[in-house]
Design a protein around this motif. Structure first.
Motif, PDB file in Angstrom:
ATOM      1  N   MET A   1       0.937  -1.530  -0.105  1.00 39.17           N
ATOM      2  CA  MET A   1      -0.006   0.122   0.030  1.00 39.17           C
ATOM      3  C   MET A   1       0.767   0.873  -0.066  1.00 39.17           C
ATOM      4  SD  MET A   1      -2.988  -1.281   0.127  1.00 39.17           S
ATOM      5  CE  MET A   1      -4.376  -0.281   0.758  1.00 39.17           C
ATOM      6  N   THR A   2       0.450   2.499  -0.179  1.00 41.08           N
ATOM      7  CA  THR A   2       0.950   3.959  -0.889  1.00 41.08           C
ATOM      8  C   THR A   2      -0.255   4.437   0.198  1.00 41.08           C
ATOM      9  OG1 THR A   2       1.669   3.075  -2.774  1.00 41.08           O
ATOM     10  CG2 THR A   2       1.743   5.447  -2.281  1.00 41.08           C
ATOM     11  N   THR A   3       0.877   5.823   0.777  1.00 41.87           N
ATOM     12  CA  THR A   3       0.108   6.353   1.316  1.00 41.87           C
ATOM     13  C   THR A   3      -0.316   7.254   0.256  1.00 41.87           C
ATOM     14  OG1 THR A   3       1.359   6.114   3.747  1.00 41.87           O
ATOM     15  CG2 THR A   3       0.164   8.303   3.132  1.00 41.87           C
ATOM     16  N   ARG A   4      -1.182   8.028   0.078  1.00 41.89           N
ATOM     17  CA  ARG A   4      -1.586   9.835  -0.306  1.00 41.89           C
ATOM     18  C   ARG A   4      -2.311  10.017   0.116  1.00 41.89           C
ATOM     19  NH1 ARG A   4       1.040   8.977  -4.982  1.00 41.89           N
ATOM     20  NH2 ARG A   4      -0.093   6.777  -6.490  1.00 41.89           N
ATOM     21  N   ALA A   5      -1.946  12.094  -0.151  1.00 44.74           N
ATOM     22  CA  ALA A   5      -2.525  12.721   0.489  1.00 44.74           C
ATOM     23  C   ALA A   5      -3.571  13.083  -0.441  1.00 44.74           C
ATOM     24  CB  ALA A   5      -1.413  13.869   0.499  1.00 44.74           C
ATOM     25  N   VAL A   6      -5.000  12.811  -0.118  1.00 42.07           N
ATOM     26  CA  VAL A   6      -5.996  12.532  -0.681  1.00 42.07           C
ATOM     27  C   VAL A   6      -7.131  14.355  -0.226  1.00 42.07           C
ATOM     28  CG1 VAL A   6      -8.244  12.469  -1.403  1.00 42.07           C
ATOM     29  CG2 VAL A   6      -6.565  10.590  -0.994  1.00 42.07           C
ATOM     30  N   VAL A   7      -7.295  15.370  -1.098  1.00 45.37           N
ATOM     31  CA  VAL A   7      -8.474  16.262  -0.476  1.00 45.37           C
ATOM     32  C   VAL A   7      -9.877  15.607  -0.220  1.00 45.37           C
ATOM     33  CG1 VAL A   7      -9.422  18.624  -1.417  1.00 45.37           C
ATOM     34  CG2 VAL A   7      -7.290  17.961  -2.476  1.00 45.37           C
ATOM     35  N   ILE A   8     -10.018  16.247   0.307  1.00 47.48           N
ATOM     36  CA  ILE A   8     -10.849  15.998   1.467  1.00 47.48           C
ATOM     37  C   ILE A   8     -11.720  17.313   2.300  1.00 47.48           C
ATOM     38  CG2 ILE A   8     -10.336  13.664   2.562  1.00 47.48           C
ATOM     39  CD1 ILE A   8     -10.124  15.057   5.216  1.00 47.48           C
ATOM     40  N   GLY A   9     -11.759  18.436   1.854  1.00 41.27           N
ATOM     41  CA  GLY A   9     -12.641  19.590   1.956  1.00 41.27           C
ATOM     42  C   GLY A   9     -11.491  20.775   1.713  1.00 41.27           C
ATOM     43  N   LEU A  10     -12.550  21.492   1.010  1.00 48.11           N
ATOM     44  CA  LEU A  10     -11.975  23.444   0.705  1.00 48.11           C
ATOM     45  C   LEU A  10     -13.230  23.585   1.011  1.00 48.11           C
ATOM     46  CD1 LEU A  10     -11.967  23.016  -3.221  1.00 48.11           C
ATOM     47  CD2 LEU A  10     -13.447  21.279  -2.086  1.00 48.11           C
ATOM     48  N   GLY A  11     -12.606  25.252   0.559  1.00 53.67           N
ATOM     49  CA  GLY A  11     -13.381  26.543   0.761  1.00 53.67           C
ATOM     50  C   GLY A  11     -12.419  27.497   0.667  1.00 53.67           C
ATOM     51  N   HIS A  12     -13.444  29.001  -0.006  1.00 54.56           N
ATOM     52  CA  HIS A  12     -12.320  29.814  -0.366  1.00 54.56           C
ATOM     53  C   HIS A  12     -13.591  31.016   0.383  1.00 54.56           C
ATOM     54  CE1 HIS A  12     -15.645  29.671  -3.629  1.00 54.56           C
ATOM     55  NE2 HIS A  12     -15.366  31.144  -3.527  1.00 54.56           N
ATOM     56  N   TYR A  13     -12.451  32.296   0.941  1.00 60.98           N
ATOM     57  CA  TYR A  13     -12.909  33.420   1.256  1.00 60.98           C
ATOM     58  C   TYR A  13     -12.806  34.597   0.272  1.00 60.98           C
ATOM     59  CZ  TYR A  13     -14.086  37.719   3.993  1.00 60.98           C
ATOM     60  OH  TYR A  13     -14.822  38.461   4.661  1.00 60.98           O
ATOM     61  N   LEU A  14     -13.568  36.167   0.013  1.00 61.24           N
ATOM     62  CA  LEU A  14     -12.803  37.112  -1.085  1.00 61.24           C
ATOM     63  C   LEU A  14     -14.059  38.202   0.172  1.00 61.24           C
ATOM     64  CD1 LEU A  14     -13.884  35.255  -4.560  1.00 61.24           C
ATOM     65  CD2 LEU A  14     -11.549  36.122  -3.877  1.00 61.24           C
ATOM     66  N   PRO A  15     -13.078  38.721   0.106  1.00 63.16           N
ATOM     67  CA  PRO A  15     -13.226  40.381   0.190  1.00 63.16           C
ATOM     68  C   PRO A  15     -15.173  41.156  -0.277  1.00 63.16           C
ATOM     69  CG  PRO A  15     -10.902  40.154   0.058  1.00 63.16           C
ATOM     70  CD  PRO A  15     -11.798  39.120  -0.840  1.00 63.16           C
ATOM     71  N   GLU A  16     -15.500  41.606   0.620  1.00 65.58           N
ATOM     72  CA  GLU A  16     -17.006  42.131   0.350  1.00 65.58           C
ATOM     73  C   GLU A  16     -16.623  42.985  -0.725  1.00 65.58           C
ATOM     74  OE1 GLU A  16     -19.745  43.590   3.390  1.00 65.58           O
ATOM     75  OE2 GLU A  16     -19.404  41.340   4.212  1.00 65.58           O
ATOM     76  N   ARG A  17     -15.641  43.483  -0.626  1.00 67.29           N
ATOM     77  CA  ARG A  17     -15.290  44.854  -1.834  1.00 67.29           C
ATOM     78  C   ARG A  17     -15.005  44.212  -3.411  1.00 67.29           C
ATOM     79  NH1 ARG A  17     -11.427  49.851  -2.096  1.00 67.29           N
ATOM     80  NH2 ARG A  17     -12.329  50.926  -4.056  1.00 67.29           N
ATOM     81  N   VAL A  18     -15.616  44.714  -4.110  1.00 67.87           N
ATOM     82  CA  VAL A  18     -15.376  44.071  -5.207  1.00 67.87           C
ATOM     83  C   VAL A  18     -14.913  46.170  -6.356  1.00 67.87           C
ATOM     84  CG1 VAL A  18     -16.144  43.048  -7.572  1.00 67.87           C
ATOM     85  CG2 VAL A  18     -17.285  42.266  -5.516  1.00 67.87           C
ATOM     86  N   VAL A  19     -14.324  45.859  -7.274  1.00 67.76           N
ATOM     87  CA  VAL A  19     -13.586  46.237  -6.971  1.00 67.76           C
ATOM     88  C   VAL A  19     -13.545  46.492  -9.068  1.00 67.76           C
ATOM     89  CG1 VAL A  19     -11.364  48.092  -7.986  1.00 67.76           C
ATOM     90  CG2 VAL A  19     -12.071  47.059  -5.912  1.00 67.76           C
ATOM     91  N   PRO A  20     -14.975  46.602 -10.203  1.00 65.96           N
ATOM     92  CA  PRO A  20     -14.912  46.479 -11.551  1.00 65.96           C
ATOM     93  C   PRO A  20     -13.616  47.343 -12.044  1.00 65.96           C
ATOM     94  CG  PRO A  20     -16.380  48.107  -9.922  1.00 65.96           C
ATOM     95  CD  PRO A  20     -15.690  48.348  -9.642  1.00 65.96           C
ATOM     96  N   ASN A  21     -13.397  47.114 -13.241  1.00 69.10           N
ATOM     97  CA  ASN A  21     -12.058  47.985 -13.734  1.00 69.10           C
ATOM     98  C   ASN A  21     -12.386  49.415 -14.851  1.00 69.10           C
ATOM     99  OD1 ASN A  21     -10.813  45.239 -14.522  1.00 69.10           O
ATOM    100  ND2 ASN A  21     -11.712  44.975 -16.751  1.00 69.10           N
TER     101      ASN A  21
END
Length: 323
Positions: A1-21
């Protein structure tokens, strides 16, 4: 058997202020059309006054924990990639550890600029494969708006703030390319090219500095080096082009993304693109794109994902994993 690092969770966050071009048109000789045509960017998020990199990272971490159904003390470690930590020290990772209420394990930062998440996930993978840890949170978080020269239209319109996080867990695999988890890693750097992308200040010079970039030179190196590192990582994993489900590249510039895909003989239908909404968020770019890709329903369990990035140093690399 081989040990693998498996993704079991993820998430992100973006600041509230949106800056258009369009917001830059009042202070710079630029336009929405000019920015879009050269970078593919339409908008980006900027952190609020007093909102720090560790704040963004903490929110992304909480979302990843919720996605995995875990508590902070279920983690053994936090590895945080950033070039814009709150303080010179302690590390932003330890600040996140404290904010989460995590009272065990260890935490540290990795600094490889836009390639930071690749380097961080490579470190986390090595810790898991060697048996040093079972579950590791890997975060990319940046507040690049703090190091912009707002008079330089060639750079200040390109970057944004944000954070993304993934949780890796040790799982048994068969030791071949059918395993879930990280299948290969390729890391590179070349300090001879540091003058084409850097910040002209730092602790030992007692200055803060601003980001400086020779755009044409960065582009020239980026497409070639990203395609090569992705190919090398795929070869290490025994993965052919037709087995790749998704390329999740560093979201710096749509032209670089398109040029790299072309060199890899992959259509843009196989590329997760978020640069239009986030701009270049440096080390946060890839985990943000992974999280959004899953949220959109693009990345699914069993998919082969190739992710690659290049940043100041120059530092670059790629990771191949099966979702």
């Amino acid at each position: 058997m081989t040990t693998r690092a498996v993704v079991i969770g993820l998430g992100h966050y973006l600041p509230e202020r949106v800056v258009p071009n369009s917001e830059f048109e009042a202070t710079l000789d630029t336009s929405d059309e000019w920015i879009r045509s050269r970078s593919g960017i339409e908008r980006r998020h900027f952190a609020a006054d007093g909102e720090t990199t560790s704040d963004l990272a903490t929110q992304a971490a909480k979302n990843a924990l919720a996605d995995a159904g875990l508590e902070p003390n279920d983690l053994d470690a936090i590895v945080l990639a950033t070039s814009t930590a709150d303080l010179t020290f302690p590390s932003a990772a330890t600040m996140v550890q404290a904010s989460l209420g995590m009272t065990r394990g260890f935490a540290f930062d990795v600094q490889a600029v836009c390639a930071g998440f690749i380097y961080a996930i490579a470190n986390a993978n090595a810790l898991i494969v060697s048996g040093q840890a079972k579950r590791i949170m890997v975060i990319g978080a940046e507040t690049f708006s703090r190091i912009m020269d707002w008079t330089d239209r060639s750079t200040c319109v390109l970057f944004g703030d944000g954070a993304g996080a993934v949780i890796l867990e040790a799982q048994d695999g068969a030791g071949d390319k059918t395993d879930r988890g990280i299948l290969s890693v390729d890391l590179n750097s070349d300090g001879q090219h540091r003058d084409i992308l850097y910040v002209d200040g730092g602790v030992s010079t007692q200055t803060t500095g601003f980001l400086r970039m020779q755009g044409k030179e960065v582009f020239r190196h980026a497409v070639e080096k990203l395609a090569k590192t992705a190919t090398t990582a795929m070869e290490k994993a025994g993965i052919d082009n037709d087995e790749v489900t998704w390329i999740v590249p560093h979201q710096a510039n749509i032209r670089i993304i398109q040029g790299t895909a072309k060199k890899l003989n992959l259509s843009m239908d196989h590329v997760v693109v978020t640069v239009q909404d986030h701009g270049n968020t440096s080390a946060a770019s890839i985990p943000l794109a992974l999280s959004v890709g899953v949220e959109r329903g693009q990345i699914k369990r069993g998919d082969v994902v190739v992710t690659e990035a290049i940043g100041g140093g120059l530092a670059w690399g790629a990771v191949v994993l099966r979702w």
